[in-house]
Write a protein that holds these residues in place. Structure first.
Motif, PDB file in Angstrom:
ATOM      1  N   VAL A 154       0.619  -1.439   0.389  1.00 12.46           N
ATOM      2  CA  VAL A 154       0.274   0.139  -0.192  1.00 12.46           C
ATOM      3  C   VAL A 154       0.807   1.254  -0.047  1.00 12.46           C
ATOM      4  O   VAL A 154       1.682   1.604   1.210  1.00 12.46           O
ATOM      5  N   VAL A 173       0.710   5.762   1.069  1.00 13.31           N
ATOM      6  CA  VAL A 173       0.137   6.698   1.442  1.00 13.31           C
ATOM      7  C   VAL A 173       0.445   7.805   1.409  1.00 13.31           C
ATOM      8  O   VAL A 173       2.130   8.028   1.640  1.00 13.31           O
ATOM      9  N   LEU A 194      -2.063  -0.066   9.078  1.00 16.17           N
ATOM     10  CA  LEU A 194      -1.713  -1.101   8.069  1.00 16.17           C
ATOM     11  C   LEU A 194      -0.517  -2.021   8.523  1.00 16.17           C
ATOM     12  O   LEU A 194      -0.436  -2.735   7.945  1.00 16.17           O
ATOM     13  N   HIS A 236       0.440  -5.643   6.457  1.00 19.66           N
ATOM     14  CA  HIS A 236       1.116  -4.322   5.087  1.00 19.66           C
ATOM     15  C   HIS A 236       2.331  -4.121   5.491  1.00 19.66           C
ATOM     16  O   HIS A 236       2.709  -3.522   5.916  1.00 19.66           O
ATOM     17  N   VAL A 292      -2.489  -1.075  -3.475  1.00 17.07           N
ATOM     18  CA  VAL A 292      -3.627   0.397  -2.949  1.00 17.07           C
ATOM     19  C   VAL A 292      -3.172   1.250  -3.167  1.00 17.07           C
ATOM     20  O   VAL A 292      -1.776   2.158  -2.203  1.00 17.07           O
ATOM     21  N   VAL A 312      -3.549   5.261  -1.149  1.00 16.55           N
ATOM     22  CA  VAL A 312      -4.529   5.684  -0.593  1.00 16.55           C
ATOM     23  C   VAL A 312      -3.616   7.782  -0.660  1.00 16.55           C
ATOM     24  O   VAL A 312      -2.944   7.735   0.297  1.00 16.55           O
ATOM     25  N   TYR A 339      -6.353   0.350  -7.458  1.00 16.63           N
ATOM     26  CA  TYR A 339      -6.756   1.080  -6.717  1.00 16.63           C
ATOM     27  C   TYR A 339      -6.621   2.223  -6.008  1.00 16.63           C
ATOM     28  O   TYR A 339      -6.016   2.514  -4.985  1.00 16.63           O
ATOM     29  N   ALA A 395      -8.248   1.928   6.515  1.00 15.87           N
ATOM     30  CA  ALA A 395      -7.624   0.641   6.569  1.00 15.87           C
ATOM     31  C   ALA A 395      -8.270  -0.544   5.783  1.00 15.87           C
ATOM     32  O   ALA A 395      -8.513  -1.634   5.571  1.00 15.87           O
ATOM     33  N   GLU A 425     -10.807  -0.543   4.293  1.00 16.28           N
ATOM     34  CA  GLU A 425     -11.253  -0.853   2.573  1.00 16.28           C
ATOM     35  C   GLU A 425     -10.072  -0.919   1.604  1.00 16.28           C
ATOM     36  O   GLU A 425     -10.448  -1.628   0.999  1.00 16.28           O
ATOM     37  N   VAL A 426      -9.240  -1.016   2.452  1.00 18.82           N
ATOM     38  CA  VAL A 426      -8.033  -1.171   1.493  1.00 18.82           C
ATOM     39  C   VAL A 426      -8.094  -2.443   1.427  1.00 18.82           C
ATOM     40  O   VAL A 426      -7.441  -3.223   0.578  1.00 18.82           O
ATOM     41  N   LYS A 427      -8.679  -3.501   2.857  1.00 25.23           N
ATOM     42  CA  LYS A 427      -8.972  -4.871   2.199  1.00 25.23           C
ATOM     43  C   LYS A 427     -10.287  -4.673   2.081  1.00 25.23           C
ATOM     44  O   LYS A 427      -9.921  -5.691   0.674  1.00 25.23           O
ATOM     45  N   GLN A 479     -12.480  -3.605  -0.581  1.00 22.97           N
ATOM     46  CA  GLN A 479     -12.386  -2.789  -1.942  1.00 22.97           C
ATOM     47  C   GLN A 479     -13.887  -2.843  -2.158  1.00 22.97           C
ATOM     48  O   GLN A 479     -14.357  -3.719  -3.227  1.00 22.97           O
TER      49      GLN A 479
END
Length: 273
Positions: free
Chosen positions: A9, A11, A26, A31, A71, A73, A108, A254, A256-258, A260
């Motif tokens: 991820v 950020v 995260l 992650h 992802v 963010v 994403y 976090a 939503e990261v998972k 989706q």
């Protein structure tokens, strides 16, 4: 599309209030995080975290920094000053993040924006509500007023907090004295810039994105581990805008990261009752 394995991820803005909290969550979840900020050098070495000093205005470096992530963010902020340069930085910075994400062939992109984009009724966003700014500040709970005092150094916020705490102004009641102080605050460049940022996303379904508008009373505080989810509309509690702590909002990010589950959605969260 729930992801159960550890993810990679990126950020953007991992040294800010929200980005820092998200990064910590995260990492705790296992992650791998790439933190991207203009002041990344101030971040201590942390297992699982790679910090890169990059400005969102530097297109080539940003593409390289976000490439090959599951992802991305964006917790990018153009600044909090009442200065139209903040508006420019927020809008142009968001445009460049979107373009860099597309060039990097990202999977994403989750963007954290501002409360001004939320609707209070069909066709009316918060920033266009005739009650803004007076009522929105006037009904703020004491804890939020004290935080506003801390970040603005305006004594009238502390005075308003004392009136709420002493019971002079009842919960849910708007403080007329505070309303007078903020009545001229009709231009808030960061909020306006975040609202245009949402337009940039909603006009384009050629890539996977979601846009999170924090509630109006988003502030530091202890996390509860719970939150409520909403779509498009400002969430209300007891007749006034709802709030949420930084840890609980970033917990939602976090998740939503998972999960989706909110692709191409404009979403928000608030504290759970």
């Amino acid at each position: 599309m729930m992801q159960s394995k550890p993810l990679k991820v990126a950020v953007i803005g991992h040294t800010g209030m929200g980005g820092k909290a998200l990064t910590e969550i995260l990492l705790k979840r296992g992650h791998s995080v790439t933190g991207i900020s203009i002041d990344a050098d101030k971040v201590p070495d942390t297992i699982g975290l790679t910090s890169i000093t990059v400005s969102v205005m530097d297109a080539l470096e940003l593409v390289a920094a976000i490439a090959d992530h599951d992802v991305v963010v964006s917790a990018f902020s153009g600044g909090h000053e009442i200065d139209m340069r903040v508006y420019y930085r927020q809008v142009e910075g968001t445009r460049r993040i979107i373009n860099a994400f597309k060039q990097a062939k990202g999977k994403y992109l989750i963007c954290i924006g501002g409360a001004a984009s939320l609707y209070v009724k069909p066709g009316l966003q918060m920033f266009d509500d005739p009650r803004f700014p007076t009522w929105y500040f006037g009904v703020a709970p004491a804890v939020h007023l004290r935080w506003l005092g801390d970040i603005t150094q305006e004594k009238f916020f502390y005075d308003a907090a004392e009136r709420k705490e002493s019971g002079v102004i009842q919960p849910g009641e708007s403080d007329s004295k505070l309303e007078k102080h903020v009545s001229s605050w009709t231009s808030v460049p960061l909020l306006e810039g975040c609202r245009v940022a949402l337009d940039l996303f909603q006009a384009d379904h050629s890539f996977n994105w979601s846009f999170l508008s924090p509630p109006w009373f988003y502030r530091p505080g202890e996390g509860t581990g719970n939150y409520e989810l909403g779509i498009d509309y400002m969430m209300m509690k007891n007749g006034i805008p709802a709030g949420v702590s930084v840890p609980d909002l970033q917990l939602a990010v976090a998740d939503e990261v998972k999960n989706q589950a909110l692709i191409h959605k404009h979403w928000t969260v608030c504290a759970a009752e």
